[in-house]
Design an enzyme around this catalytic site. Structure first.
Site, short mmCIF file in Angstrom:
data_model
loop_
_atom_site.label_atom_id
_atom_site.label_comp_id
_atom_site.label_asym_id
_atom_site.label_seq_id
_atom_site.Cartn_x
_atom_site.Cartn_y
_atom_site.Cartn_z
CE LYS A 44 27.15 40.80 48.27
NZ LYS A 44 26.74 39.70 47.40
CG ASN A 45 23.87 39.10 49.84
OD1 ASN A 45 24.24 39.52 48.74
ND2 ASN A 45 24.56 38.21 50.53
CB CYS A 138 30.13 31.79 40.68
SG CYS A 138 29.75 31.46 42.39
NE ARG A 143 26.16 30.88 44.66
CZ ARG A 143 26.29 32.19 44.90
NH1 ARG A 143 27.26 32.85 44.31
NH2 ARG A 143 25.47 32.81 45.70
N PRO A 144 23.30 25.58 41.77
CG PRO A 144 22.47 23.50 42.43
CD PRO A 144 23.60 24.47 42.67
CB VAL A 145 18.37 27.99 39.83
CG1 VAL A 145 19.36 29.11 40.04
CG2 VAL A 145 18.38 27.50 38.38
CG LEU A 147 16.40 23.85 46.19
CD1 LEU A 147 17.12 24.32 47.45
CD2 LEU A 147 15.56 22.60 46.48
CG ASP A 331 28.19 35.43 52.58
OD1 ASP A 331 28.59 34.54 51.81
OD2 ASP A 331 27.08 35.98 52.47
NE ARG A 423 29.87 40.43 41.78
CZ ARG A 423 29.40 39.37 41.19
NH1 ARG A 423 30.21 38.53 40.60
NH2 ARG A 423 28.11 39.13 41.17
N1 EPU Z 1 21.35 25.38 46.31
C1 EPU Z 1 20.87 24.32 45.56
N2 EPU Z 1 19.79 24.52 44.75
C2 EPU Z 1 19.17 25.73 44.67
C3 EPU Z 1 19.66 26.81 45.44
C4 EPU Z 1 20.76 26.60 46.26
O1 EPU Z 1 21.44 23.22 45.62
O2 EPU Z 1 18.19 25.84 43.92
C5 EPU Z 1 22.53 25.17 47.17
C6 EPU Z 1 23.71 26.06 46.74
O3 EPU Z 1 24.44 25.47 45.68
C7 EPU Z 1 24.51 26.19 48.02
C8 EPU Z 1 23.42 26.15 49.10
O4 EPU Z 1 22.25 25.62 48.48
O5 EPU Z 1 25.35 25.07 48.17
C9 EPU Z 1 23.10 27.53 49.68
O6 EPU Z 1 22.81 28.43 48.64
P1 EPU Z 1 21.75 29.62 48.78
O7 EPU Z 1 20.71 29.43 47.75
O8 EPU Z 1 21.33 29.74 50.20
O9 EPU Z 1 22.66 30.85 48.39
P2 EPU Z 1 22.27 32.04 47.43
O10 EPU Z 1 20.89 32.47 47.68
O11 EPU Z 1 22.67 31.76 46.05
C10 EPU Z 1 22.91 33.92 49.13
C11 EPU Z 1 23.87 35.08 49.15
C12 EPU Z 1 25.29 34.57 49.24
C13 EPU Z 1 25.41 33.74 50.53
C14 EPU Z 1 24.39 32.60 50.52
C15 EPU Z 1 24.38 31.78 51.79
C16 EPU Z 1 22.68 36.70 47.80
C17 EPU Z 1 22.62 37.51 46.58
N3 EPU Z 1 23.71 35.86 47.92
O12 EPU Z 1 23.25 33.17 47.97
O13 EPU Z 1 26.13 35.72 49.35
O14 EPU Z 1 26.71 33.20 50.62
O15 EPU Z 1 23.07 33.15 50.33
O16 EPU Z 1 24.15 32.58 52.90
O17 EPU Z 1 21.83 36.84 48.66
C18 EPU Z 1 28.17 36.88 49.27
O18 EPU Z 1 27.54 37.87 49.67
O19 EPU Z 1 29.43 36.83 49.22
C19 EPU Z 1 27.41 35.70 48.85
C20 EPU Z 1 27.93 34.73 48.11
#
Ligand code: EPU
Length: 461
Positions: A44-45, A138, A143-145, A147, A331, A423
C-alpha cells in the site's frame, strides 16, 4: 460482494453508489486453524507514493502489482482532479500526467488521505507551484508536515500556510527548485519521499541526511530511477539526488506488502497454524520475524520470495519498541499486541513513532485481554483465552489486530469500522476465508440481528 457495483480502480464495492458498503461488518468465529498458501499483494505505502511519483513524468507510467484498496481509489481521485489520466486493469495501473496542469489539490480528498499530501513535492517540481490542503491530524496522532515544508523551503520554495492550505511556489530560476543539503530532524517516511521526488527535477544536487530507510522509500527511488532520475543511497540514512531536466515513461512493479505479510504471520501464529506466504522480501520482514522467533514461532525461508510459518507449542511474552526501519514497525504494533495478549507471561509495548496508537488495547480488553495503557506504553499480561464480542476498529492496523484476535477468540467476534480495514488491506476477509477461517462480511443490520438473537438465547428476556 455479488450484485454490488464494483469501483474500477479499487476493485472494492463502490462506496459512492452503494451506501450499504460503508456499514458492513465482519463476523469471525474463532478457534479454527488456517492452512495453505496466501498471496501477498503489492505494498500500500509504495503504490500510493509511486502514483504521486508518476506526476514527475509526462509520459506513460505503468505501475504493476497495485493492491485493490480504498486508499488507491482515493489517490486516483486526487490525481484525476489534477488532470491526470488513470486507467486500471486488474493489478496494473496506467498513469499519464501529460495534461497535468492543475496545481491545486481538492480539500475533501487530501484530508481523507495523508499520502496525497506527499504529492506536493512532485507538483512543485513539475509546475513550480502547488496548493495543497493540510492533511490534518488523524486517529493515531497529530502528524504534522513541518519537515516536508522546511525541506521544500531549503530547495528555494516559498511556502505559506493560510486557511489550512499550504501554498508553495518557486520564485525565479524559471520555477525550478534548487538542490540543497537537508537534514531531517527525524527520519520521516513521508518527508523523505516528498523531498526525494522534489529533488529529481531540481537544479543541482540534493543530499538528504537522516533520511527514512523504509523499503517503500527504496521502492520510490527505484521507480524514479526507472524513469531516468539519478538517486543513490536510498535504504541508507543519506540519499543523494542529482536533478535531471525531465523523466521518461516506465513500467514498474510494486514490492510486496511487508505489513500485510506480517499480519498473516500473526494470524498464523495466533491460530497455531502452518502457512505459506509469497511473494515476500524476507529482508523487509526481519524485525517482525525476529520478534516472532523470540515468541517461539518459527518462520523459515522456503524459497527466496516465500516464507513458511510453523506453529509454536506455546507463545512466549516479549517486549516491543516501535522504531523507524529497520526497527520494529509501528504498523505491526497492534497485531503483535493481540498476539502478546495470549502469550505466556507479561510483555511491554513502547510505541515511540505515533503518540496515539494504542487505542486498540481497550477493544482487546473487551475480548478478555488484560492490557493497561499508560502514555505510550502498554503493559500486556498474557491470558489463556479470548472470548468473542462486538468490537470497533479505530484505525487501519487496529482493525486488522481485531480481526486477528477474532480468529483466536471463542465464539463470534463482530468487527465494525471496516472503512479503515478496506483502506489498507486487499480483501483480507476473502484471503482468510480461503485459508479456512470462518469469517464473513455482512451488512451491519444483519450482524445486529445475529448478536441480539445470540444474546436472547443465553439470557431470555
Ligand atoms: N513527523 C513530524 N513532522 C513531519 C513528518 C512526520 O513530526 O513533517 C512525525 C510524525 O508525526 C510521526 C513521525 O514523525 O510521529 C513518523 O511519521 P512519518 O512521517 O514517518 O510517517 P508518514 O510518512 O506520515 C508513513 C506510512 C504510515 C507509517 C509511517 C511510519 C504512508 C502513506 N504512511 O506515514 O503508514 O505508519 O510512515 O512507518 O507511507 C499505515 O500504513 O497504517 C500507516 C499509518
Amino acid at each position: 460482494m455479488e450484485g454490488r457495483l464494483i469501483n474500477p480502480v479499487s476493485g472494492l464495492p463502490d462506496t459512492k453508489n452503494a451506501p450499504e458498503a460503508d456499514s458492513s461488518v465482519l463476523r469471525v468465529w474463532g478457534g479454527h486453524s488456517l492452512r495453505g498458501h496466501v498471496k501477498i499483494s503489492g505494498a500500500k505505502n509504495s503504490a500510493l507514493v509511486l502514483m504521486t511519483g508518476a506526476l514527475l513524468c509526462s509520459g506513460d507510467c505503468r505501475i504493476r502489482n497495485v493492491p485493490r484498496l480504498a486508499d488507491v481509489e482515493r489517490m486516483a481521485q486526487v490525481l484525476s482532479a489534477l488532470g491526470v489520466k488513470i486507467h486500471r486493469d486488474g493489478e496494473t495501473l496506467d498513469v499519464n500526467a501529460r495534461e497535468f496542469t492543475t496545481s491545486k489539490a481538492p480539500y475533501e480528498l487530501v484530508t481523507q488521505l495523508r499520502a496525497s499530501f506527499f504529492a506536493i513535492g512532485a507538483i512543485l517540481a513539475r509546475l513550480g507551484v502547488a496548493q495543497m490542503p493540510l492533511p490534518g491530524g488523524c486517529a493515531i496522532g497529530a502528524r504534522p508536515v513541518d519537515l516536508h515544508v522546511r525541506g521544500l523551503q531549503a530547495m528555494g520554495a516559498e511556502v505559506q500556510i493560510e486557511h489550512g492550505i499550504c501554498n508553495a511556489h518557486v520564485p525565479g530560476n524559471k520555477g525550478r527548485l534548487k538542490g540543497a543539503k537537508i537534514y531531517l530532524d527525524s527520519p520521516s517516511v513521508g518527508a523523505t519521499e516528498t523531498l526525494m521526488m522534489a529533488a529529481t527535477l531540481a537544479d543541482g544536487e540534493t543530499i538528504l541526511d537522516n533520511a527514512a530507510r523504509e523499503p517503500e522509500v527504496v521502492d520510490l527511488a527505484n521507480f524514479c530511477n526507472s524513469m531516468g532520475a539519478k538517486i543513490t543511497g536510498a535504504g541508507t540514512s543519506t540519499i543523494t539526488i542529482l536533478g535531471v531536466s525531465n523523466l521518461h515513461s516506465t513500467d514498474y512493479e510494486v514490492i510486496p506488502d511487508r505489513i500485510e505479510a506480517g499480519t498473516f504471520l500473526t494470524a498464523a501464529a495466533i491460530t497455531h497454524s502452518e502457512l505459506l506466504l509469497s511473494p515476500v522480501v524476507p529482508e523487509h520482514l526481519l524485525p517482525i520475524i525476529a520478534k516472532l522467533q523470540e515468541m517461539g514461532v518459527n518462520v523459515v525461508e522456503e524459497a527466496p520470495n516465500c516464507l513458511r510459518v510453523l506453529p509454536a507449542a506455546v507463545l512466549k511474552a516479549a517486549d516491543i519498541q516501535t522504531l523507524p526501519h529497520p526497527g520494529f514497525p509501528t504498523d505491526m504494533q497492534a497485531q503483535f499486541m493481540t498476539l502478546l495478549a495470549l502469550a505466556e507471561g507479561d510483555s511491554l509495548i513502547n510505541e515511540t513513532v505515533f503518540e496515539n496508537r494504542l487505542r486498540h488495547a481497550s477493544e482487546l480488553n473487551r475480548l478478555g485481554a488484560d492490557i493497561r495503557v499508560k502514555g505510550n506504553i502498554a503493559f500486556v499480561r498474557g491470558v489463556h483465552s479470548l472470548s468473542g464480542a462486538p468490537v470497533l476498529g479505530s484505525d487501519l492496523r487496529a482493525s486488522a489486530a481485531l480481526v486477528v484476535a477474532g480468529l483466536a477468540a471463542s465464539g463470534e467476534t463482530t468487527i465494525k469500522g471496516l472503512q479503515f480495514l478496506d483502506r489498507g488491506y486487499d480483501r483480507l476477509d476473502l484471503k482468510l476465508q480461503q485459508l479456512g477461517a470462518k469469517i464473513e462480511r455482512v451488512r451491519e443490520v444483519e450482524a445486529d440481528i445475529a448478536i441480539a438473537t445470540a444474546t436472547n438465547t443465553v439470557q431470555p428476556a
